[in-house]
Design an enzyme around this catalytic site. Structure first.
Site, PDB file in Angstrom:
ATOM      1  CG  HIS A 130     -32.476 -63.948  34.281  1.00  0.00           C
ATOM      2  ND1 HIS A 130     -32.695 -62.685  33.784  1.00  0.00           N
ATOM      3  CD2 HIS A 130     -33.487 -64.726  33.797  1.00  0.00           C
ATOM      4  CE1 HIS A 130     -33.781 -62.690  33.029  1.00  0.00           C
ATOM      5  NE2 HIS A 130     -34.289 -63.911  33.033  1.00  0.00           N
TER       6      HIS A 130
ATOM      7  CD  GLN B  78     -31.997 -65.275  44.099  1.00  0.00           C
ATOM      8  OE1 GLN B  78     -32.380 -64.617  45.060  1.00  0.00           O
ATOM      9  NE2 GLN B  78     -32.436 -66.511  43.894  1.00  0.00           N
TER      10      GLN B  78
ATOM     11  CG  HIS C 230     -37.204 -62.713  36.438  1.00  0.00           C
ATOM     12  ND1 HIS C 230     -38.277 -62.179  35.781  1.00  0.00           N
ATOM     13  CD2 HIS C 230     -36.293 -62.996  35.481  1.00  0.00           C
ATOM     14  CE1 HIS C 230     -38.043 -62.138  34.489  1.00  0.00           C
ATOM     15  NE2 HIS C 230     -36.831 -62.624  34.280  1.00  0.00           N
TER      16      HIS C 230
END
Length: 108
Positions: free
Chosen positions: A81, A83, A85
């Site tokens: 998650h 990475q 973003h």
């Protein structure tokens, strides 16, 4: 000791998520300001977006340095998650710069 390492990892990942999220949000606001031809505000927000992106990237670099130094970094949904973003904020920031330039061209 293991609990402390896990907590440290979570803290770094959350740093990525928070800063990357802030960067993406600032980039979106920069595009909206450019759409209103408020280029001064758009540039300020894009600068803020880039600063937040750098903070997120610095946190990622900490993890990369640890792993390249031999420390095993656990892959988790939270890590993926974070990475996701980070990659999205990088894309948004690059795109926001291009869109701001486009609105400047339209304004001329």
């Amino acid at each position: 000791m293991e609990e402390s390492k896990n907590q440290d990892l979570i803290e770094v990942i959350m740093n990525i998520i928070i800063n990357a999220g802030n960067a993406k949000s600032d980039a979106i606001c920069a595009i909206r300001d450019a759409k209103k031809f408020d280029f001064e505000s758009a540039e300020e927000k894009l600068k803020s977006a880039k600063e937040a992106e750098l903070l997120a990237h610095a946190a990622q670099t900490k993890l990369l340095a640890k792993e390249s130094g031999g420390q095993k970094i656990e892959l988790s949904l939270l890590m993926v998650h974070g990475q996701d973003h980070l990659m999205n904020c990088i894309t948004f920031n690059d795109l926001a710069g291009e869109i701001i330039d486009l609105y400047k061209t339209i304004k001329k």
